[in-house]
Design a protein around this motif. Structure first.
Motif, mmCIF file in Angstrom:
data_model
loop_
_atom_site.group_PDB
_atom_site.id
_atom_site.type_symbol
_atom_site.label_atom_id
_atom_site.label_comp_id
_atom_site.label_asym_id
_atom_site.label_seq_id
_atom_site.Cartn_x
_atom_site.Cartn_y
_atom_site.Cartn_z
ATOM 1 N N PHE A 1 0.845 -1.196 0.000
ATOM 2 C CA PHE A 1 0.000 0.000 0.000
ATOM 3 C C PHE A 1 0.873 1.235 0.000
ATOM 4 O O PHE A 1 1.851 1.335 0.741
ATOM 5 N N PHE A 2 0.506 2.200 -0.847
ATOM 6 C CA PHE A 2 1.274 3.429 -1.028
ATOM 7 C C PHE A 2 0.274 4.572 -1.067
ATOM 8 O O PHE A 2 -0.684 4.528 -1.851
ATOM 9 N N SER A 3 0.461 5.594 -0.234
ATOM 10 C CA SER A 3 -0.596 6.585 -0.027
ATOM 11 C C SER A 3 -0.100 8.013 -0.201
ATOM 12 O O SER A 3 1.058 8.325 0.091
ATOM 13 N N GLN A 4 -1.008 8.862 -0.688
ATOM 14 C CA GLN A 4 -0.812 10.312 -0.692
ATOM 15 C C GLN A 4 -1.937 10.897 0.155
ATOM 16 O O GLN A 4 -3.070 11.018 -0.316
ATOM 17 N N PRO A 5 -1.657 11.242 1.409
ATOM 18 C CA PRO A 5 -2.728 11.651 2.328
ATOM 19 C C PRO A 5 -3.346 12.998 1.956
ATOM 20 O O PRO A 5 -2.805 13.768 1.160
ATOM 21 N N THR A 6 -4.483 13.256 2.568
ATOM 22 C CA THR A 6 -5.189 14.509 2.353
ATOM 23 C C THR A 6 -4.906 15.485 3.488
ATOM 24 O O THR A 6 -4.584 15.079 4.616
ATOM 25 N N LEU A 7 -5.034 16.756 3.191
ATOM 26 C CA LEU A 7 -4.888 17.794 4.215
ATOM 27 C C LEU A 7 -6.213 18.056 4.922
ATOM 28 O O LEU A 7 -6.259 18.813 5.894
ATOM 29 N N HIS A 8 -7.304 17.422 4.421
ATOM 30 C CA HIS A 8 -8.644 17.699 4.938
ATOM 31 C C HIS A 8 -9.292 16.404 5.425
ATOM 32 O O HIS A 8 -8.688 15.338 5.387
ATOM 33 N N ASN A 9 -10.535 16.500 5.855
ATOM 34 C CA ASN A 9 -11.265 15.313 6.272
ATOM 35 C C ASN A 9 -11.748 14.492 5.086
ATOM 36 O O ASN A 9 -12.142 13.333 5.241
ATOM 37 N N ALA A 10 -11.756 15.085 3.907
ATOM 38 C CA ALA A 10 -12.118 14.376 2.682
ATOM 39 C C ALA A 10 -10.904 14.332 1.767
ATOM 40 O O ALA A 10 -9.942 15.081 1.945
ATOM 41 N N GLY A 11 -10.973 13.438 0.773
ATOM 42 C CA GLY A 11 -9.882 13.363 -0.189
ATOM 43 C C GLY A 11 -8.869 12.292 0.165
ATOM 44 O O GLY A 11 -9.112 11.385 0.955
ATOM 45 N N GLY A 12 -7.700 12.409 -0.429
ATOM 46 C CA GLY A 12 -6.647 11.411 -0.256
ATOM 47 C C GLY A 12 -6.709 10.349 -1.335
ATOM 48 O O GLY A 12 -7.789 9.984 -1.806
ATOM 49 N N VAL A 13 -5.538 9.878 -1.776
ATOM 50 C CA VAL A 13 -5.460 8.847 -2.802
ATOM 51 C C VAL A 13 -4.439 7.798 -2.377
ATOM 52 O O VAL A 13 -3.580 8.054 -1.525
ATOM 53 N N GLY A 14 -4.541 6.621 -2.978
ATOM 54 C CA GLY A 14 -3.602 5.553 -2.655
ATOM 55 C C GLY A 14 -3.568 4.491 -3.733
ATOM 56 O O GLY A 14 -4.482 4.373 -4.550
ATOM 57 N N PHE A 15 -2.486 3.722 -3.715
ATOM 58 C CA PHE A 15 -2.327 2.579 -4.615
ATOM 59 C C PHE A 15 -2.098 1.317 -3.798
ATOM 60 O O PHE A 15 -1.331 1.314 -2.823
ATOM 61 N N TYR A 16 -2.741 0.233 -4.188
ATOM 62 C CA TYR A 16 -2.285 -1.104 -3.844
ATOM 63 C C TYR A 16 -1.533 -1.614 -5.061
ATOM 64 O O TYR A 16 -2.091 -1.684 -6.166
ATOM 65 N N ILE A 17 -0.278 -1.976 -4.875
ATOM 66 C CA ILE A 17 0.600 -2.332 -5.979
ATOM 67 C C ILE A 17 1.029 -3.785 -5.814
ATOM 68 O O ILE A 17 1.523 -4.177 -4.744
ATOM 69 N N SER A 18 0.819 -4.583 -6.841
ATOM 70 C CA SER A 18 1.162 -5.996 -6.773
ATOM 71 C C SER A 18 2.637 -6.175 -6.418
ATOM 72 O O SER A 18 3.509 -5.477 -6.952
ATOM 73 N N GLU A 19 2.895 -7.122 -5.511
ATOM 74 C CA GLU A 19 4.272 -7.388 -5.121
ATOM 75 C C GLU A 19 5.067 -8.072 -6.225
ATOM 76 O O GLU A 19 6.284 -8.236 -6.108
ATOM 77 N N GLU A 20 4.380 -8.435 -7.309
ATOM 78 C CA GLU A 20 5.066 -9.062 -8.437
ATOM 79 C C GLU A 20 5.789 -8.046 -9.323
ATOM 80 O O GLU A 20 6.577 -8.437 -10.181
ATOM 81 N N ILE A 21 5.475 -6.754 -9.144
ATOM 82 C CA ILE A 21 6.092 -5.758 -10.008
ATOM 83 C C ILE A 21 7.013 -4.846 -9.200
ATOM 84 O O ILE A 21 6.793 -4.611 -8.004
ATOM 85 N N GLU A 22 8.039 -4.338 -9.865
ATOM 86 C CA GLU A 22 8.951 -3.382 -9.249
ATOM 87 C C GLU A 22 8.539 -1.972 -9.651
ATOM 88 O O GLU A 22 8.118 -1.735 -10.782
ATOM 89 N N PHE A 23 8.668 -1.042 -8.719
ATOM 90 C CA PHE A 23 8.275 0.335 -9.014
ATOM 91 C C PHE A 23 9.055 1.284 -8.120
ATOM 92 O O PHE A 23 9.695 0.873 -7.148
ATOM 93 N N HIS A 24 8.982 2.555 -8.465
ATOM 94 C CA HIS A 24 9.471 3.576 -7.549
ATOM 95 C C HIS A 24 8.508 4.754 -7.567
ATOM 96 O O HIS A 24 7.761 4.958 -8.535
ATOM 97 N N SER A 25 8.519 5.516 -6.489
ATOM 98 C CA SER A 25 7.636 6.670 -6.369
ATOM 99 C C SER A 25 8.164 7.826 -7.209
ATOM 100 O O SER A 25 9.371 8.069 -7.268
ATOM 101 N N ARG A 26 7.237 8.543 -7.865
ATOM 102 C CA ARG A 26 7.612 9.750 -8.593
ATOM 103 C C ARG A 26 7.394 10.942 -7.658
ATOM 104 O O ARG A 26 6.411 11.676 -7.757
ATOM 105 N N ASP A 27 8.335 11.115 -6.733
ATOM 106 C CA ASP A 27 8.211 12.189 -5.742
ATOM 107 C C ASP A 27 8.265 13.572 -6.378
ATOM 108 O O ASP A 27 7.834 14.554 -5.765
ATOM 109 N N ASP A 28 8.777 13.645 -7.610
ATOM 110 C CA ASP A 28 8.826 14.933 -8.300
ATOM 111 C C ASP A 28 7.437 15.378 -8.759
ATOM 112 O O ASP A 28 7.243 16.553 -9.106
ATOM 113 N N LEU A 29 6.461 14.448 -8.709
ATOM 114 C CA LEU A 29 5.112 14.761 -9.179
ATOM 115 C C LEU A 29 4.051 14.653 -8.086
ATOM 116 O O LEU A 29 2.969 15.228 -8.218
#
Length: 334
Positions: free
Chosen positions: A79-107
Motif C-alpha cells: 500500500f502506497f498513499s498520498q494523504p489529504t490535508l482535509h477530512n475528505a480526499g486522499g489517494v492511494g495505490f495497492y501495488i502488486s508485489e510481483e512488479i517493481e516500481f518507484h515513487s515519482r516524488d517529483d510529481l
C-alpha cells in the motif's frame, strides 16, 4: 467498453484470454473512506477473481500526519498513499508485489484542491507511469489544470507509457456544453491520452455523471475497459486491461484463443445437455448465485468438449488486425 457484474467479469472469455496474453490491468474506485469500506473492497476483489497489478483508490480519507485506524494490508500487495490535508480526499495505490516500481516524488502532491500520487513501474522494455487523482468538488479548476498539464507534459517528454486514473470531479458527459471540460479533454488529447471510461460512473436517483476517469496514452495495445456494478459506494469501480498484443505483433505474442466450430455437431451437443442430471450438479440449499455458477461451470465443460478453444495463429492475428483485407483481395494476391 461495458458494464459488468462481478460474475460477468470473472466469467468473461475475453478477459480470461487477456490474462493468458500477459496483460497489465488496473482498477480504480472512489472508496469514500478506506477505513469504512476496506472489508467491502477485499470482498469485491475476491469476487472479481482477477489479480490486478494496480488498485487505485480515491477519497481514501487517509489524513496527513495521522496513523490509519485499520490494518489496510491486502495479501500480495503493497500500500502506497498520498494523504489529504482535509477530512475528505486522499489517494492511494495497492501495488502488486510481483512488479517493481518507484515513487515519482517529483510529481506527488497534496493541496487544498487535489491530491495526486504517481509511481513508475519498471519494465525491461519501457517503464509505465501510473497516477491516481482526487480533485475536490468545487475546488479551483485552474490550479488543478495548470499542475496536471505540467505533470503530463513532463511524462510525455520522457516518452513513457502512462495510465491516469481517479475521481477528477469533471463530468465528461458535459464535454459539448462545458468549456472547462472540453479544454481539459482536448489538452489530454494533445498528449495522446484517450479516455477509456465512457459511460456514467456515479448514478443516483436524479443524476448520472462520468467523473471517474481512466486515461491511457498508447494506441499500440488492445484494451478492455468498463465499470463494475457494485454498491460499495455511490461510485462504480472502473477498470482497464491492457494486452501486450498490438498491431505491430512481436515474436513473443501468444495465447489468443477462439472457439473451433469445425467439428461441431449441434444435435450431439443438445443431447449431452439434455442428459445432465441437474440435481447432482446443483448444491443442496445453495443460493441463486451458487446455483448459477454451478450451471455455468457445467455448460462451459460441455461447450469445451464440443467447441474447444483453439489458439489463433500469428497469421490469423495479423489478418484480423487488417480487416480491410477482404477475401477477394486475398485471392487476388495469391
Amino acid at each position: 467498453f461495458n458494464f459488468y457484474t462481478c460474475h460477468e467479469f470473472h466469467s468473461s472469455q475475453l478477459i480470461r484470454n487477456s490474462v493468458l496474453d500477459n496483460c497489465f490491468s488496473v482498477i480504480h474506485l472512489n472508496i469514500r473512506s478506506l477505513a469504512a469500506n476496506f472489508d467491502d473492497l477485499t470482498t469485491l476483489l475476491s469476487s472479481l477473481n482477477h489479480n490486478f497489478h494496480i488498485i487505485g483508490l480515491s477519497e481514501t480519507k487517509v489524513l496527513k500526519n495521522k496513523e490509519p485506524i485499520i490494518n489496510e494490508t491486502i495479501s500480495g500487495y503493497s500500500f502506497f498513499s498520498q494523504p489529504t490535508l482535509h477530512n475528505a480526499g486522499g489517494v492511494g495505490f495497492y501495488i502488486s508485489e510481483e512488479i517493481e516500481f518507484h515513487s515519482r516524488d517529483d510529481l506527488n502532491v497534496s493541496t487544498n484542491d487535489f491530491e495526486c500520487l504517481w509511481i513508475e513501474v519498471h519494465s525491461k522494455s519501457r517503464n509505465t507511469v501510473c497516477a491516481v487523482v482526487y480533485r475536490h468538488p468545487n475546488s479551483n479548476f485552474e490550479n488543478f489544470k495548470v499542475y496536471f498539464t505540467s505533470a503530463i507534459d513532463k511524462i510525455s517528454k520522457e516518452s513513457k507509457i502512462s495510465i491516469l486514473m481517479g475521481d477528477f470531479n469533471i463530468n465528461l458527459l458535459n464535454y459539448d456544453t462545458h468549456t472547462d471540460t472540453a479544454e481539459f479533454l482536448n489538452t489530454l488529447g494533445t498528449y495522446c491520452f484517450q479516455p477509456h471510461i465512457t459511460r456514467p460512473t456515479r448514478i443516483t436517483d436524479h443524476s448520472a455523471t462520468l467523473i471517474d476517469h481512466i486515461y491511457f496514452n498508447s494506441t499500440e495495445h488492445r484494451t478492455i475497459s468498463g465499470n463494475i456494478l457494485c454498491d460499495i459506494t455511490d461510485h462504480l469501480p472502473n477498470f482497464l486491461i491492457i494486452n501486450k498484443l498490438s498491431n505491430n505483433f512481436s515474436s513473443s505474442m501468444t495465447n489468443i484463443y477462439r472457439r473451433d466450430y469445425s467439428k461441431f455437431e449441434p444435435d450431439e451437443f443438445l443431447t449431452e445437455v439434455k442428459s445432465v442430471n441437474w440435481e447432482e450438479v446443483f448444491p443442496n440449499k445453495a443460493d441463486a448465485n451458487v446455483i448459477f455458477d454451478s450451471f455455468h461451470a457445467k455448460i462451459t465443460e460441455i461447450v469445451d468438449r464440443h467447441v474447444p478453444l483453439k489458439k489463433v495463429s500469428k497469421r490469423q492475428l495479423l489478418l484480423s488486425a487488417k480487416p480491410w483485407i477482404t477475401g477477394g483481395i486475398k485471392n487476388s494476391i495469391k
